[in-house]
Scaffold this motif. Structure first.
Motif: not given
Length: 365
Positions: A282-292
């Motif tokens: 999985y991938m999660v774009a938490k905000n404009s620049t943070r990627l989990l």
């Protein structure tokens, strides 16, 4: 000595050549000031790519307040679009009025060959959206839709990795957008008046924030429509928002994936994030620049802070200028494109119909 003279004349030859190809600022007009996102263009740093040549706003109090705040010459103010176009010829217009007014902006601009960028979503209904698209095609203008999330580095990196199949085929996407509520966060009254009007906005949270998820999901699916749309709209705060929904959950069915759009004026805080689940991670774009992210075989989640996108892909007005100049060709699959945003409006129309009828709505393919 001979080398110095040659260098001098070479410099004289280069300067005119550079000036010949120098790009002047794209002349834009701002139509409407009621949408609070207008601060984005009014307060934007002058980087020389766009020049505001006129502002249309019939509400003098609002216009004078904002123009004074940003030091904009009052001579640039016009009461309506006809007065503006009689005095100046902008190359493009940015619309910051109600969503219902988007159609009138395109009706006025398209026959004049003036490009248009509207704030999300494209239109209040498919009837409006189709007429806007037809006008844009007939008069060969660009018609773009701006979303804040279009400029997020995290979303673009996420899609790049999806294309590389880093987490396998997409199975589920969850898009979360919203805040505590427009009244609660203190939006200006002029914005609140139409944002909570079912005609002028087309709905409540389902339109205001549901459009983000529809836009991103359509983009991730390369422009393919969902098979069906199922939605539940609620009024958790009818005493504050008596005319429109303040909570919306939309399910999108695809042949091998599901989209979940959670749009709300009831979050405890503002958020715009997206979760994408594949077969192997999985991938999660938490905000404009943070990627989990986490993939098969990894024992823990990876957290990355990405660099912001570069000009002109970091800013709607830089992007608009580049499109008008012909430096960027807008693809039908792009986030800002007419094609993507026609699907967005179709999804939102279906969501409202689904909630009203209490059943799944199948889209024409």
């Amino acid at each position: 000595m001979k080398t110095s003279i040659l260098t001098f004349f070479a410099a004289l030859m280069v300067v005119p050549f550079q000036l010949l190809f120098a790009q002047s600022a794209v002349k834009i007009a701002v139509v409407g000031l009621t949408h609070s996102h207008v601060h984005w263009i009014l307060g934007r740093e002058d980087v020389g790519d766009v020049e505001i040549v006129g502002i249309v706003e019939p509400n003098d109090d609002l216009a004078h307040r904002l123009m004074a705040q940003y030091g904009i010459d009052k001579q640039l103010l016009y009461p309506d679009m006809e007065s503006l176009f009689a005095a100046v010829k902008p190359e493009a217009v940015t619309a910051f009025g109600s969503i219902y007014e988007h159609l009138a902006v395109v009706q006025a601009c398209a026959p004049r060959g003036i490009h248009v960028m509207v704030e999300k979503p494209l239109a209040v209904s498919m009837e409006h959206a189709n007429e806007m698209a037809e006008l844009a095609k007939k008069h060969q203008i660009h018609l773009l839709t701006n979303y804040e999330t279009t400029w997020y580095a995290s979303n673009h990196e996420l899609k790049k990795r999806l294309k590389a199949e880093e987490i396998g085929p997409v199975r589920r996407v969850i898009v979360n957008d919203g805040h505590e509520g427009p009244m609660e966060i203190g939006v200006n009254q002029e914005f609140l008046d139409w944002l909570t009007d079912p005609v002028l906005n087309g709905g409540g949270a389902v339109i205001d924030f549901g459009c983000y998820g529809a836009n991103l999901m359509t983009w991730l699916m390369d422009g393919v429509k969902p098979i069906s749309v199922t939605a539940e709209l609620k009024q958790i705060k009818p005493n504050i928002y008596p005319k429109v929904d303040d909570e919306a959950t939309i399910l999108l069915e695809y042949p091998s994936a599901q989209g979940v759009i959670q749009a709300s004026w009831n979050w405890p805080f503002s958020r715009k994030d997206m979760e994408v689940y594949g077969k192997t991670g999985y991938m999660v774009a938490k905000n404009s620049t943070r990627l989990l992210s986490r993939t098969e075989g990894q024992n823990q989640e990876k957290v990355e802070t990405l660099a912001k996108r570069t000009n002109p892909f970091n800013d709607p007005f830089a992007y608009l200028a580049a499109v008008v100049r012909g430096e960027i060709q807008v693809s039908a699959k792009d986030l800002s494109s007419i094609e993507n945003n026609l699907v967005v409006v179709e999804i939102l129309d279906a969501a409202k119909e689904s909630a009203k009828k209490g059943k799944r709505i199948y889209l024409k393919q």
